[in-house]
Write a protein that holds these residues in place. Structure first.
Motif, PDB file in Angstrom:
ATOM      1  N   GLU A 127       0.821  -1.209   0.000  1.00  0.00           N
ATOM      2  CA  GLU A 127       0.000   0.000   0.000  1.00  0.00           C
ATOM      3  C   GLU A 127       0.860   1.266   0.000  1.00  0.00           C
ATOM      4  OE1 GLU A 127       0.536  -2.122   2.335  1.00  0.00           O
ATOM      5  OE2 GLU A 127       0.413  -1.308   4.368  1.00  0.00           O
TER       6      GLU A 127
ATOM      7  N   ASP B 242      -4.076  -2.662   1.998  1.00  0.00           N
ATOM      8  CA  ASP B 242      -3.061  -2.668   3.051  1.00  0.00           C
ATOM      9  C   ASP B 242      -2.927  -4.047   3.710  1.00  0.00           C
ATOM     10  OD1 ASP B 242      -5.272  -2.957   4.595  1.00  0.00           O
ATOM     11  OD2 ASP B 242      -5.182  -0.978   5.524  1.00  0.00           O
TER      12      ASP B 242
ATOM     13  N   VAL C 165      -4.849 -14.043   2.793  1.00  0.00           N
ATOM     14  CA  VAL C 165      -4.205 -15.239   3.355  1.00  0.00           C
ATOM     15  C   VAL C 165      -5.283 -16.177   3.896  1.00  0.00           C
ATOM     16  CG1 VAL C 165      -2.687 -16.077   5.204  1.00  0.00           C
ATOM     17  CG2 VAL C 165      -2.020 -14.071   3.865  1.00  0.00           C
TER      18      VAL C 165
ATOM     19  N   PHE D 155       5.625 -14.700   0.146  1.00  0.00           N
ATOM     20  CA  PHE D 155       5.615 -13.420   0.849  1.00  0.00           C
ATOM     21  C   PHE D 155       7.000 -12.799   0.900  1.00  0.00           C
ATOM     22  CE2 PHE D 155       6.457 -11.118   4.832  1.00  0.00           C
ATOM     23  CZ  PHE D 155       5.611 -10.044   4.648  1.00  0.00           C
TER      24      PHE D 155
ATOM     25  N   SER E 174       8.525  -7.919   6.088  1.00  0.00           N
ATOM     26  CA  SER E 174       9.187  -7.910   7.394  1.00  0.00           C
ATOM     27  C   SER E 174       9.031  -9.248   8.122  1.00  0.00           C
ATOM     28  CB  SER E 174       8.593  -6.794   8.248  1.00  0.00           C
ATOM     29  OG  SER E 174       7.233  -7.058   8.476  1.00  0.00           O
TER      30      SER E 174
ATOM     31  N   ILE F  66       1.728 -14.311   8.886  1.00  0.00           N
ATOM     32  CA  ILE F  66       1.262 -15.085   7.731  1.00  0.00           C
ATOM     33  C   ILE F  66       1.511 -16.572   7.968  1.00  0.00           C
ATOM     34  CG2 ILE F  66       1.795 -15.578   5.296  1.00  0.00           C
ATOM     35  CD1 ILE F  66       2.054 -12.547   4.903  1.00  0.00           C
TER      36      ILE F  66
ATOM     37  N   GLU G 199      10.380 -14.394   2.309  1.00  0.00           N
ATOM     38  CA  GLU G 199      11.619 -13.654   2.060  1.00  0.00           C
ATOM     39  C   GLU G 199      11.598 -12.459   2.997  1.00  0.00           C
ATOM     40  OE1 GLU G 199      14.002 -14.594   0.151  1.00  0.00           O
ATOM     41  OE2 GLU G 199      13.103 -16.099  -1.148  1.00  0.00           O
TER      42      GLU G 199
ATOM     43  N   GLY H  59      13.708  -9.996   6.373  1.00  0.00           N
ATOM     44  CA  GLY H  59      14.708  -8.937   6.525  1.00  0.00           C
ATOM     45  C   GLY H  59      16.145  -9.429   6.620  1.00  0.00           C
ATOM     46  N   GLY H  60      17.062  -8.475   6.744  1.00  0.00           N
ATOM     47  CA  GLY H  60      18.480  -8.819   6.834  1.00  0.00           C
ATOM     48  C   GLY H  60      19.258  -7.829   7.672  1.00  0.00           C
TER      49      GLY H  60
ATOM     50  N   GLU I  95      17.235  -4.725  12.101  1.00  0.00           N
ATOM     51  CA  GLU I  95      17.352  -4.251  10.721  1.00  0.00           C
ATOM     52  C   GLU I  95      17.148  -2.731  10.695  1.00  0.00           C
ATOM     53  OE1 GLU I  95      14.227  -5.382   7.929  1.00  0.00           O
ATOM     54  OE2 GLU I  95      15.757  -5.700   6.411  1.00  0.00           O
TER      55      GLU I  95
END
Ligand code: NAD
Length: 497
Positions: free
Chosen positions: A158, A187, A195, A204, A207, A214, A228, A230-231, A351
């Protein structure tokens, strides 16, 4: 050829979702009934048409991405548009190899049968994507699912609502059949409603917090997912690193896309012998950095909070604007390098997702490996050394989904390589072979000509059969190979009848 089902939903957070989830899924399931039976070549024809449309619309795409995110045009062109086009070209070349029937050997005891694997589409795939590379991170999983024979419901972020409309227009221009792709604007509540609509697979990107939510719902319905997340990527510069290249790599790794990259360099470890000269060169090379604005005001606040927290706890700004000079409501954060950081600071372990990098000196390789692997994240990392053997040895000790040597983040741009994280950085992989196969049920087949009346493992369980299997076990899988004994027993017709 008919148009695309594009549903636009704008709503305030907290209100009941206006999306008719049931309708979306029934449309997606109906289109799946047809799409799953199209040949891979036919599906790739649509992808080729889309590639041409993208090349012809490149100015419009870059413009929409720029307006929607605030990123500079060069980054929109290279990291978003080019990456998607290159990935489509990769599928056109490789998809038949990746998704084609795979013959596999059949063990001796199961003789006179053939075995193979087929990759079948899962059904309706839900793709939920973030705002930092909104075009690339929406288009690649969405199109991978489609190539594999699924239909897709897509919810972009969003924060960058223009991207859904852009993708819908491109797909419509390429002539995709109705409802193969349905793009929904909305959003997190809309995402959660989708889901709960029970897709057959969820892809997905976003974050860790949302990923966990989810995953909880997906677990209730046993829906497989790829997450997939954060890092907190580390760059390790060893004392024999190519100095100028490492400095330039660090600047790009930390500041490209305003640091809003899951694989951003967020911890810059430099070995003590070259620490002083490295930091001097880093400061003077900063003049070459070109940065756009931050995309999300909420993210600006998170980054500012981390800088303030670090400064309050004893960090120092080597480069950057002090909080007293920050303008309220500004979407700009200047490149920031912090020194004297320690583990008590949020910037050490959380992060950041902004143009801020802590510069951390280290003594030994053992110490740096322990520090890097101490993070809850493990998306990617880089090691810098002119001695490739040394660099590789160190790289192999790092807990990360991808690792560059004398380069940064770039594995993600090679569609042949898998992409994904370890630990809190995510579950599963995409890109490469896995990037198509993950959207499939891997179905195992075995076929016999059916000419025998019965099989060795079927009834009756005779003494001869027992003796024969025991003999195979001892003579084939044991230390001594005595084929003669097995053959002698195998010719006994009572074993096979
Ligand atoms: P986010 O988790 O806030 O939102 C991502 C998407 O999820 C959005 O489309 C959002 O609307 C949706 N969403 C939010 N709540 C939801 C819910 N309860 N159910 C379903 N969907 C919901 O993340 P973001 O702020 O958009 O993106 C930034 C994050 O994404 C960073 O942590 C970054 O590292 C990560 N990221 C990871 C990768 C990767 O490949 N590993 C790539 C890019 C970004």
């Amino acid at each position: 050829m008919v148009g695309l089902g594009f549903i636009l939903v704008r709503e305030e957070r907290g209100r009941e979702s206006a999306v008719d989830v049931n309708l979306l899924y029934s449309q997606a399931r109906r289109s799946f009934g047809v799409w799953k039976d199209t040949s891979l070549s036919e599906r790739l024809d649509y992808l080729r048409a889309l590639r041409y449309v993208m090349v012809e619309s490149v100015d419009e795409i870059v413009d929409v991405i720029q307006k929607s995110t605030g990123k500079v045009a060069f980054e929109a062109l290279t990291a978003e548009v080019l990456t998607v086009i290159d990935t489509i070209a990769y599928w056109e070349k490789e998809a038949h190899k990746i998704l084609g029937i795979r013959k596999v050997p059949t063990p001796l005891l199961l003789q006179r049968r053939r075995s193979w694997i087929e990759f079948k589409p899962r059904g309706v795939v839900l793709v939920i994507s973030p705002w930092n590379y909104p075009f690339q991170l929406t288009a690649i999983p969405m199109l991978a699912a489609v190539v594999a024979g699924n239909t897709v419901i897509v919810k972009p972020s969003e924060v960058t609502p223009e991207i859904g409309g852009l993708l819908a227009r491109l797909i419509e221009k390429a002539g995709f059949p109705e409802d193969v792709v349905q793009i929904i604007d909305g959003d997190g509540d809309v995402g959660a409603a989708l889901v709960s609509g029970k897709p057959d697979f969820i892809f997905f990107t976003g974050s860790v917090r949302t990923g966990k939510e989810i995953q909880k719902t997906a677990a209730e319905h046993l829906i497989p997912t790829v997450l997939e997340l954060g890092g907190k990527d580390a760059m390790i510069v060893l004392d024999d690193a190519p100095l100028e290249r490492s400095v330039n790599g660090a600047l790009w790794g930390a500041f490209t896309n305003c640091g809003q990259v899951c694989m951003s360099t967020e911890r810059l470890y430099v070995q003590k012998g070259i620490y002083e000269s490295f930091s001097e060169k880093l400061v003077s090379a900063l003049q070459h950095v070109t940065m756009g604005e931050m995309t999300s005001a909420a993210q600006v606040q998170i980054v500012r909070d981390q800088i303030e927290d670090a400064l309050e706890k004893g960090a120092r700004l080597l480069v950057g604007v002090p909080p007293s000079q920050w303008e309220e409501d500004s979407m700009e954060i200047r490149p920031t390098v912090l020194v004297n950081v320690n583990e008590d600071m949020a910037i050490w372990h959380e992060e950041t997702f902004g143009p801020v990098v802590p510069l951390i000196p280290f003594e030994s390789e053992k110490e740096v490996v322990e520090s890097v692997n101490g993070s809850p994240f493990g998306l990617s990392a880089s090691v810098w050394s002119q001695d490739l053997k040394r660099g590789k040895k160190l790289a192999e000790q790092l807990d990360a989904g991808s690792i560059n040597i004398n380069d940064v983040m770039i594995t993600v741009a090679n569609p042949h390589l898998p992409f994904g994280g370890v630990k809190a950085s995510g579950l599963g992989r995409y890109h490469g072979c896995e990037g198509l196969r993950v959207f499939c049920h891997e179905t195992a087949f075995m076929a016999s000509k059916g000419t025998r009346r019965t099989e060795l493992n079927w009834y009756p369980y005779t003494e001869e059969k027992y003796d024969f299997v025991l003999s195979v076990l001892e003579n084939i899988f044991g230390r001594k190979k005595r084929w003669g004994r097995i053959i002698k027993k195998a010719v006994n017709p009572r074993i096979w009848q």
